[in-house]
Design a protein around this motif. Sequence first.
Motif, PDB file in Angstrom:
ATOM      1  N   PHE A  47       0.800  -1.069  -0.286  1.00 21.23           N
ATOM      2  CA  PHE A  47      -0.261  -0.229   0.392  1.00 21.23           C
ATOM      3  C   PHE A  47       1.369   1.251   0.192  1.00 21.23           C
ATOM      4  O   PHE A  47       0.340   1.872  -0.849  1.00 21.23           O
ATOM      5  N   HIS A  48       1.749   1.183   0.972  1.00 24.50           N
ATOM      6  CA  HIS A  48       3.025   2.419   1.063  1.00 24.50           C
ATOM      7  C   HIS A  48       3.938   2.399   0.014  1.00 24.50           C
ATOM      8  O   HIS A  48       4.197   3.597  -0.661  1.00 24.50           O
ATOM      9  N   SER A  49       4.101   1.436  -1.243  1.00 23.35           N
ATOM     10  CA  SER A  49       4.605   1.829  -1.946  1.00 23.35           C
ATOM     11  C   SER A  49       4.127   1.750  -3.833  1.00 23.35           C
ATOM     12  O   SER A  49       4.565   2.411  -4.741  1.00 23.35           O
ATOM     13  N   ILE A  50       2.746   1.547  -3.288  1.00 22.63           N
ATOM     14  CA  ILE A  50       2.304   2.366  -4.383  1.00 22.63           C
ATOM     15  C   ILE A  50       2.351   4.385  -4.382  1.00 22.63           C
ATOM     16  O   ILE A  50       2.192   4.922  -4.947  1.00 22.63           O
ATOM     17  N   PHE A  51       2.063   4.340  -3.295  1.00 25.50           N
ATOM     18  CA  PHE A  51       1.768   6.141  -2.472  1.00 25.50           C
ATOM     19  C   PHE A  51       2.888   6.343  -2.958  1.00 25.50           C
ATOM     20  O   PHE A  51       3.822   7.905  -3.776  1.00 25.50           O
ATOM     21  N   ILE A  52       3.976   5.564  -2.862  1.00 24.73           N
ATOM     22  CA  ILE A  52       5.761   6.185  -2.735  1.00 24.73           C
ATOM     23  C   ILE A  52       6.246   6.304  -4.643  1.00 24.73           C
ATOM     24  O   ILE A  52       6.542   7.181  -5.291  1.00 24.73           O
ATOM     25  N   GLY A  53       5.466   5.473  -5.345  1.00 29.60           N
ATOM     26  CA  GLY A  53       5.298   5.832  -6.558  1.00 29.60           C
ATOM     27  C   GLY A  53       4.848   6.826  -7.469  1.00 29.60           C
ATOM     28  O   GLY A  53       5.718   7.721  -8.527  1.00 29.60           O
ATOM     29  N   MET A  54       3.710   6.848  -6.432  1.00 32.00           N
ATOM     30  CA  MET A  54       2.824   8.153  -7.099  1.00 32.00           C
ATOM     31  C   MET A  54       3.907   9.353  -7.286  1.00 32.00           C
ATOM     32  O   MET A  54       3.611  10.349  -7.236  1.00 32.00           O
ATOM     33  N   ALA A  55       4.313   9.583  -6.042  1.00 27.36           N
ATOM     34  CA  ALA A  55       4.713  10.424  -5.602  1.00 27.36           C
ATOM     35  C   ALA A  55       6.223  10.954  -6.454  1.00 27.36           C
ATOM     36  O   ALA A  55       6.478  11.887  -6.445  1.00 27.36           O
ATOM     37  N   LEU A  56       6.649   9.251  -6.845  1.00 27.75           N
ATOM     38  CA  LEU A  56       8.026   9.746  -7.697  1.00 27.75           C
ATOM     39  C   LEU A  56       7.348  10.193  -8.971  1.00 27.75           C
ATOM     40  O   LEU A  56       8.662  11.480  -9.959  1.00 27.75           O
ATOM     41  N   ALA A  57       6.537   9.753  -9.781  1.00 26.99           N
ATOM     42  CA  ALA A  57       6.254   9.627 -10.900  1.00 26.99           C
ATOM     43  C   ALA A  57       5.826  12.043 -11.013  1.00 26.99           C
ATOM     44  O   ALA A  57       5.884  12.072 -11.759  1.00 26.99           O
ATOM     45  N   VAL A  58       5.052  12.345  -9.717  1.00 26.67           N
ATOM     46  CA  VAL A  58       4.519  13.394 -10.145  1.00 26.67           C
ATOM     47  C   VAL A  58       5.753  14.539  -9.215  1.00 26.67           C
ATOM     48  O   VAL A  58       5.212  15.499  -9.881  1.00 26.67           O
ATOM     49  N   ALA A  59       6.994  13.937  -8.921  1.00 23.35           N
ATOM     50  CA  ALA A  59       7.489  14.814  -8.634  1.00 23.35           C
ATOM     51  C   ALA A  59       8.672  15.697 -10.109  1.00 23.35           C
ATOM     52  O   ALA A  59       8.704  15.107 -10.626  1.00 23.35           O
ATOM     53  N   VAL A  60       9.101  16.689 -10.130  1.00 20.88           N
ATOM     54  CA  VAL A  60       9.315  17.415 -10.802  1.00 20.88           C
ATOM     55  C   VAL A  60      11.035  17.998 -10.723  1.00 20.88           C
ATOM     56  O   VAL A  60      11.258  18.548  -8.950  1.00 20.88           O
ATOM     57  N   GLY A  61      12.124  17.924 -11.599  1.00 18.28           N
ATOM     58  CA  GLY A  61      13.719  18.278 -10.991  1.00 18.28           C
ATOM     59  C   GLY A  61      13.996  17.744  -9.596  1.00 18.28           C
ATOM     60  O   GLY A  61      14.506  17.191 -10.286  1.00 18.28           O
ATOM     61  N   SER A  62      14.903  19.030  -9.750  1.00 14.08           N
ATOM     62  CA  SER A  62      15.937  18.784  -8.316  1.00 14.08           C
ATOM     63  C   SER A  62      15.635  17.621  -7.029  1.00 14.08           C
ATOM     64  O   SER A  62      15.626  16.579  -6.617  1.00 14.08           O
ATOM     65  N   GLU A  63      14.070  18.028  -7.118  1.00 14.98           N
ATOM     66  CA  GLU A  63      13.314  16.742  -6.069  1.00 14.98           C
ATOM     67  C   GLU A  63      13.020  15.711  -6.333  1.00 14.98           C
ATOM     68  O   GLU A  63      13.140  14.946  -5.576  1.00 14.98           O
ATOM     69  N   GLN A  64      13.268  15.506  -7.910  1.00  9.82           N
ATOM     70  CA  GLN A  64      12.636  14.740  -8.107  1.00  9.82           C
ATOM     71  C   GLN A  64      14.080  13.581  -7.465  1.00  9.82           C
ATOM     72  O   GLN A  64      14.207  12.274  -7.615  1.00  9.82           O
ATOM     73  N   VAL A  65      15.289  14.243  -7.909  1.00  7.26           N
ATOM     74  CA  VAL A  65      16.653  14.043  -7.807  1.00  7.26           C
ATOM     75  C   VAL A  65      16.325  12.909  -6.453  1.00  7.26           C
ATOM     76  O   VAL A  65      16.943  11.811  -5.826  1.00  7.26           O
ATOM     77  N   ILE A  66      16.559  13.702  -5.656  1.00  5.47           N
ATOM     78  CA  ILE A  66      16.844  13.846  -4.127  1.00  5.47           C
ATOM     79  C   ILE A  66      15.371  12.105  -3.179  1.00  5.47           C
ATOM     80  O   ILE A  66      15.703  12.021  -2.744  1.00  5.47           O
ATOM     81  N   LEU A  67      14.209  13.052  -4.339  1.00  2.00           N
ATOM     82  CA  LEU A  67      13.378  11.865  -3.751  1.00  2.00           C
ATOM     83  C   LEU A  67      13.463  10.445  -4.536  1.00  2.00           C
ATOM     84  O   LEU A  67      13.474   9.186  -3.837  1.00  2.00           O
TER      85      LEU A  67
END
Length: 193
Positions: A47-67
């Motif tokens: 359940f947690h991993s699905i939301f981690i994946g969703m957060a990663l997909a909508v992140a952009v720029g340097s935020e996405q690299v850190i995430l």
Amino acid sequence: MTESNHKSQLRRRSNVDIPANFKGKDLEQRRKKLTMQCLLLEVGILFHSIFIGMALAVAVGSEQVILLIAIAFHQTFEGLALGSRIAAVGWRPKDPQPWLMALAYGCTTPLGQAIGIVTRNLYDPDSQTGLLVVGIMNAISSGLLTFTSLVDLLSEDFLSDDSWRNLRGTRRTIAFSLVFGGAFGMSLIGAWA
């Protein structure tokens, strides 16, 4: 199959020390208990991993690299923890359940990413509704994971009769230190991301 053969096979398949005075019914009950603990942990992680994946997909720029870096470490150690629990159950030969559990773990973050990519333009993750949905889902998964880790896993590892037989003195101190070190490391990754 005789009871002694069943006991010796279950001991060989399980990484957990099983006392010699356990009867066949006790062994089967222990296996069912370990299976239930594994399934609870798996559900919380999936359940947690699905939301981690969703957060990663909508992140952009340097935020996405850190995430992405934080998630790589997080998922690696989460997978190791889940894998060790799956391996400790002592599955019957040719049982597909451990393989399916490992497959499900490997597919959920990419599934969450796919959901995030598809829904990226359908909602604003910073909107009140978006934050509310993600917050509620994260609360459910964190509740499952907290319950499983504290009630099922840590209590079993440190408070059960088996743990008092197996973890004595320095080994117990080292085990406690590793648990706290892992929690501290994951907290640092969470704070950094």
